[in-house]
Design an enzyme around this catalytic site. Structure first.
Site, short mmCIF file in Angstrom:
data_model
loop_
_atom_site.label_atom_id
_atom_site.label_comp_id
_atom_site.label_asym_id
_atom_site.label_seq_id
_atom_site.Cartn_x
_atom_site.Cartn_y
_atom_site.Cartn_z
N GLU A 99 13.12 -4.50 47.81
CA GLU A 99 12.66 -5.14 46.56
C GLU A 99 13.39 -4.55 45.37
O GLU A 99 13.83 -3.39 45.41
CB GLU A 99 11.16 -4.86 46.38
CG GLU A 99 10.25 -5.95 46.91
CD GLU A 99 10.22 -7.19 46.02
OE1 GLU A 99 11.13 -7.37 45.19
OE2 GLU A 99 9.27 -7.97 46.17
N ASP A 103 5.35 -3.78 40.85
CA ASP A 103 4.43 -3.59 39.72
C ASP A 103 3.01 -3.39 40.23
O ASP A 103 2.62 -2.28 40.55
CB ASP A 103 4.47 -4.82 38.80
CG ASP A 103 5.70 -4.87 37.94
OD1 ASP A 103 6.23 -3.81 37.60
OD2 ASP A 103 6.15 -5.98 37.62
N THR A 104 2.25 -4.49 40.30
CA THR A 104 0.86 -4.38 40.75
C THR A 104 0.78 -4.00 42.22
O THR A 104 -0.22 -3.45 42.67
CB THR A 104 0.11 -5.73 40.56
OG1 THR A 104 0.71 -6.71 41.42
CG2 THR A 104 0.15 -6.19 39.12
N GLY A 105 1.81 -4.34 42.97
CA GLY A 105 1.80 -4.10 44.41
C GLY A 105 1.23 -5.27 45.19
O GLY A 105 1.21 -5.28 46.42
N THR A 107 2.24 -8.47 45.52
CA THR A 107 3.20 -9.27 46.30
C THR A 107 3.51 -8.56 47.62
O THR A 107 3.48 -9.16 48.69
CB THR A 107 4.51 -9.46 45.49
OG1 THR A 107 4.18 -10.00 44.22
CG2 THR A 107 5.47 -10.38 46.21
N LEU A 108 3.81 -7.27 47.50
CA LEU A 108 4.18 -6.51 48.70
C LEU A 108 3.01 -6.34 49.66
O LEU A 108 3.20 -6.36 50.87
CB LEU A 108 4.71 -5.13 48.27
CG LEU A 108 6.20 -4.96 48.37
CD1 LEU A 108 6.67 -4.92 49.81
CD2 LEU A 108 6.90 -6.13 47.71
N ARG A 165 20.48 -11.45 35.17
CA ARG A 165 20.44 -10.76 36.47
C ARG A 165 21.79 -10.10 36.75
O ARG A 165 21.88 -9.21 37.57
CB ARG A 165 20.12 -11.76 37.59
CG ARG A 165 18.72 -12.37 37.52
CD ARG A 165 18.43 -13.13 38.82
NE ARG A 165 17.32 -14.05 38.71
CZ ARG A 165 16.04 -13.73 38.97
NH1 ARG A 165 15.72 -12.51 39.34
NH2 ARG A 165 15.09 -14.64 38.88
C1 PRP Z 1 9.12 -9.40 41.12
C2 PRP Z 1 9.59 -8.47 42.22
C3 PRP Z 1 8.47 -8.53 43.20
C4 PRP Z 1 7.25 -8.80 42.35
C5 PRP Z 1 6.50 -7.52 42.15
O1 PRP Z 1 9.52 -10.70 41.43
O2 PRP Z 1 10.82 -8.86 42.78
O3 PRP Z 1 8.65 -9.55 44.17
O4 PRP Z 1 7.71 -9.27 41.07
O5 PRP Z 1 5.35 -7.72 41.39
P1 PRP Z 1 3.93 -7.18 41.87
O6 PRP Z 1 4.10 -5.79 42.40
O7 PRP Z 1 3.11 -7.20 40.59
O8 PRP Z 1 3.38 -8.13 42.90
P2 PRP Z 1 9.44 -11.91 40.38
O9 PRP Z 1 8.09 -12.56 40.50
O10 PRP Z 1 9.82 -11.39 39.03
O11 PRP Z 1 10.51 -12.95 40.92
P3 PRP Z 1 12.11 -12.82 41.06
O12 PRP Z 1 12.36 -11.74 42.09
O13 PRP Z 1 12.54 -14.17 41.54
O14 PRP Z 1 12.70 -12.46 39.73
#
Ligand code: PRP
Length: 179
Positions: A99, A103-105, A107-108, A165
Site C-alpha cells: 500500500e 490511515d484509518t486502517g 480498507t486494509l 501521482r
Molecule cells: C488510500 C490508500 C488506501 C486507503 C487507506 O487509497 O491507498 O487504499 O486510502 O485508507 P484507510 O486506511 O483510511 O482505509 P485512496 O482511497 O486514496 O485511493 P487511491 O489509492 O486510488 O488513490
C-alpha cells in the site's frame, strides 16, 4: 505549475529511494525459502510497488486489486467494493499487501478479511506511509516506510484530485490547496 514546485517536501526522492531499498532487503531476507506474491492496491500503490519489486532479490510474483471505498472522498468508511480482483490464486501462498498509505486502517482490515477466506499461507502488510494519527482499526503492520503526520500528502503515487501521482517526492499540501 510544474511538478518540481508543488507543495512542501516531506520526503525527498533520495530518502524514499534509500528506505525502499531497506524494505526490499528486509523482504528478501524474510522470504528466502518461499517467495511471496505482492498484492498491490490500486491506484496509489503502483509507484511504490514498481520500486519495491526492484529492491527485492527473489523471484516474487505481482498481482493487483482495485477497490473503491464507499463514503466521501476524504474519509474511509471501510466498506469497500472490489472493482478488479486478483488474477491469480493466493491459496497456500505467502501474500504481502503493498500500500502507499494507511490511515484509518479500514480498507486494509476489510482486505485482510477478504484475502483470509482464500486460504493463503500468510498475509503481511507493507506500506510506504503510516499516517497512524488517523487510525481507527488496529492493524499489525509488518513493513513500514515512514510514519507521517496527520497532514494531506501528495506525490510518489499519492494523488490530489487524481493529479500529482507522478511527483518523485512526497509533499505536504496546505489545507487551502486541498479541493
Ligand atoms: C488510500 C490508500 C488506501 C486507503 C487507506 O487509497 O491507498 O487504499 O486510502 O485508507 P484507510 O486506511 O483510511 O482505509 P485512496 O482511497 O486514496 O485511493 P487511491 O489509492 O486510488 O488513490
Amino acid at each position: 505549475m510544474t511538478t518540481s514546485e508543488f507543495g512542501r517536501v516531506l520526503l525527498s526522492e533520495k530518502q524514499i529511494h534509500d528506505r525502499v531499498r531497506e524494505l526490499g532487503k528486509a523482504i528478501t531476507e524474510d522470504y528466502q525459502d518461499d517467495p511471496p506474491i505482492l498484492v498491490n492496491v490500486l491506484k496509489g500503490g503502483f509507484v511504490f510497488l514498481a520500486d519495491l519489486v526492484r529492491a527485492i532479490n527473489l523471484p516474487v510474483e505481482v498481482d493487483f486489486m482495485e477497490i473503491s471505498s464507499y463514503g466521501d472522498a476524504m474519509t474511509s468508511s471501510g466498506v469497500v467494493r472490489i472493482l478488479e480482483d486478483l488474477s491469480e490464486s493466493v491459496e497456500n501462498r505467502h501474500v504481502i499487501i503493498v500500500e502507499d498509505i494507511i490511515d484509518t486502517g479500514r480498507t486494509l482490515s476489510y482486505l485482510m478479511e477478504n484475502l483470509e477466506t482464500r486460504h493463503p499461507k500468510s498475509i503481511r502488510i507493507c506500506t510506504l506511509l503510516d499516517r497512524r494519527g488517523r487510525r481507527e482499526v488496529e492493524l499489525d503492520l509488518d513493513y513500514v516506510g515512514f510514519v507521517v503526520p496527520d497532514r494531506f500528502v501528495v506525490g510518489y503515487g499519492l494523488d490530489l484530485a487524481q493529479k500529482h501521482r507522478n511527483l518523485p517526492y512526497i509533499a505536504i499540501v496546505e489545507d487551502e490547496e486541498v479541493p
